[in-house]
Design an enzyme around this catalytic site. Structure first.
Site, PDB file in Angstrom:
ATOM      1  N   GLY A 212      12.907 -31.074   5.893  1.00 53.25           N
ATOM      2  CA  GLY A 212      13.608 -30.691   4.683  1.00 53.25           C
ATOM      3  C   GLY A 212      12.651 -30.213   3.596  1.00 53.25           C
ATOM      4  O   GLY A 212      11.644 -29.555   3.856  1.00 53.25           O
ATOM      5  N   GLY A 447      -7.650   3.594   7.998  1.00 54.96           N
ATOM      6  CA  GLY A 447      -7.380   2.676   6.901  1.00 54.96           C
ATOM      7  C   GLY A 447      -7.889   1.277   7.162  1.00 54.96           C
ATOM      8  O   GLY A 447      -8.239   0.545   6.228  1.00 54.96           O
ATOM      9  N   ALA A 448      -7.956   0.885   8.435  1.00 49.98           N
ATOM     10  CA  ALA A 448      -8.445  -0.452   8.757  1.00 49.98           C
ATOM     11  C   ALA A 448      -9.914  -0.608   8.361  1.00 49.98           C
ATOM     12  O   ALA A 448     -10.347  -1.689   7.952  1.00 49.98           O
ATOM     13  CB  ALA A 448      -8.267  -0.724  10.248  1.00 49.98           C
TER      14      ALA A 448
END
Length: 557
Positions: A212, A447-448
């Site tokens: 929970g 881009g990496a």
């Protein structure tokens, strides 16, 4: 005839002031009543004996039967765990005699001391650490008002002292008998988790159920440890899942240690037993500073700082398509070959680890060519981004080992948000002010390459091996795009294609192209990598970066 006394009271009465009684003689002091009727006061020695007996009863716990039940589940008691965590005889308990004040549902008849949680501080390798440990033997470790207040207090004490806090979690959630006051107690814990984030290290160790709302506190902390087969985390339990979805699942299948360390990524570490888990926790604490105002602890090291790493020459193949294990590279670079890997079982295409180089703690981020060829994807980007943020928050320098072919292509990746997840890693690096050194071992495409702490986004020092290939994409793909028409029109398309690939490689992908353009500070012999890194880390140790005035950034989610 009215007689007015020549006194303060009399003079007031003469002026029409309200009547005030004339003070009489002071009553003689009375002796305090005896504690019980007319019996004489008990001597101090007797009261001390009562205290000792009470303390011993609290230390023993609710009953031998409850302790046996805990052991039968393969779990230690809260106090046994604390004994394993801290240096011998250094633990000091806080509010060990605290009891709840709830009434109704029979609670007024069940008021055990400690209220199901043990709080205090002690030493781990001589350094101060705070702790709270749920005692499952008392109310199943469920959180009530008094229980929560104890945790709030110890979290505040840890923040005030500037020391790490560890939560040993083994509880059944909110105490239902206390209603909303128990839920409010969780709110206070969450608020402190966030307030202390990046200020003191916060570590959660799941050693039983954590269900929970209780599961959100570990999720807010820096690291989560779990024990295989005996610890579980989930928001809704198996019964609720079956009632709502019809799926039948066990607690371990739903939220066990293997699930959260291998699938969800909620937990970073998993061990087979509690003893090993707590021993590894001690090791992690030895690598961390006490707070964000300190540097990580340095230690004397026997591994020479000028040791050459000759084996790296043969360990990393020059052929960009051949796989190898980046862990072997890290072993060569780290002091004595030791490093502490974070999230080893999740997103294995990137490695995140803490290690020492020259006795100084560093954070290592590295592509892993033997797992998905080391590409970046959604999970690996998120994993590395959070690790970079942690290291930056606690003054741990970053070493990035680059061998990345790009981002993983695919519909699932694009629809899953690889853009925003990749942006998390980019944001984390750009935002980091700790010393940052990157080493390009082999390929670094697209881009990496930029995202993996390139010079363009603020790396302090960028090095490369003579096997490096830094480019927008691989030569084959680039030639197919640039020379598509020329290849198609050729009488020998395949021969033309091979010639143009070599031409592209010779012009734009030779190992010194980036260095010639100032995008790499130096091309180094692989055997010098450790020496160069230690020297650079020493040089950058006093690095300071001024940040813009702002409340906080708005990082990608």
């Amino acid at each position: 005839m009215t007689i007015i006394e020549d006194t303060p009271v009399g003079r007031l009465r003469e002026k029409g002031a309200p009547h005030a009684p004339v003070p009489g003689p002071a009553a003689p002091p009375q002796a305090p009543p005896y504690p019980s009727g007319d019996q004489p006061v008990r001597p101090t020695a007797s009261r001390v004996a009562d205290l000792v007996e009470l303390q011993e009863r609290v230390l023993r716990g609710p009953s031998p039967k409850a302790t046996e039940a805990q052991h039968a589940k393969g779990k230690l008691t809260a106090r046994e765990r604390i004994d394993l965590l801290f240096d011998q005889d250094t633990f000091t308990e806080v509010e060990g005699l605290r009891r709840h004040r709830a009434t109704g549902f029979g609670m007024e008849d069940k008021r055990p001391h400690s209220d199901g949680v043990i709080t205090g501080w002690g030493l781990v390798d001589g350094r101060e650490v705070f702790v709270y440990a749920h005692d499952f033997r008392i109310f199943g470790g469920a959180l009530g008002e008094a229980h929560a207040t104890k945790i709030h207090k110890i979290m505040d004490m840890a923040a005030a002292a500037g020391a790490p806090i560890v939560g040993l979690c083994d509880g059944a959630g909110a105490r239902i008998q206390e209603g909303v006051t128990a839920l409010a107690g969780y709110g206070g814990i969450f608020q402190r988790n966030v307030r202390n984030s990046g200020v003191i290290p916060q570590i959660s160790v799941i050693m039983g159920p954590c269900a929970g709302g209780a599961a959100y506190s570990p999720a807010l902390t820096d690291f989560v440890f779990m024990v295989r087969d005996t610890s579980q985390m989930f928001i809704t339990g198996p019964d609720v899942v079956q009632a709502v979805t019809g799926e039948s699942v066990t607690q371990n299948e739903l939220g066990g240690a293997d699930v959260h360390t291998g699938i969800s990524g909620v937990a970073q570490f998993v061990y087979d037993d509690e003893e090993e888990c707590l021993q590894e926790l001690r090791y992690l604490l030895s690598l961390l500073p006490a707070n964000n105002r300190e540097l990580p602890p340095a230690v004397p090291v026997e591994d020479p700082v000028d040791r050459l790493t000759e084996s790296l020459v043969d360990l990393v193949p020059a052929e960009r398509g051949r796989a190898y294990d980046m862990r072997a590279v890290i072993e060569e670079l780290a002091d004595d070959g030791e490093f502490f890997e974070v999230h080893q079982r999740w997103a294995g295409n990137v490695i995140c680890a803490l290690a020492r180089m020259g006795g100084q703690v560093v954070g290592i981020v590295a592509n892993q060519p033997c797992d998905l060829a080391g590409v970046l994807d959604i999970s690996s980007s998120e994993k590395a981004a959070r690790f970079v943020q942690f290291c930056d928050a606690f003054n741990i320098p970053l070493v990035t080992l680059v061998d990345v072919p790009g981002f993983l292509p695919g519909v699932d990746q694009e629809h899953g948000g690889v853009i925003r997840h990749g942006a998390k890693l980019l944001y984390a690096y750009c935002n980091a002010t700790v010393p940052r050194i990157s080493v390009v071992l082999r390929k670094a495409y697209g881009g990496a390459y930029i995202v993996m702490d390139s010079q363009a986004i603020g790396a302090d020092l960028t090095l490369a091996w003579p096997t490096n290939e830094i480019a927008v994409m691989g030569a084959e793909g680039a030639a197919n795009v640039i020379f598509r028409r020329e290849i198609a029109a050729s009488d020998d398309p395949e021969g033309t294609r091979e010639r143009l690939i070599r031409e592209y490689q010779d012009k734009l992908m030779h190992p010194y192209y980036a260095a010639e353009h100032g995008l790499v500070d130096d091309v180094i012999h692989p055997a010098q990598t450790r020496v160069k890194l230690i020297g650079a880390l020493r040089m950058l140790r006093s690095k300071y970066t001024a940040l813009p005035s702002r409340k906080h950034g708005n990082q990608p989610q």
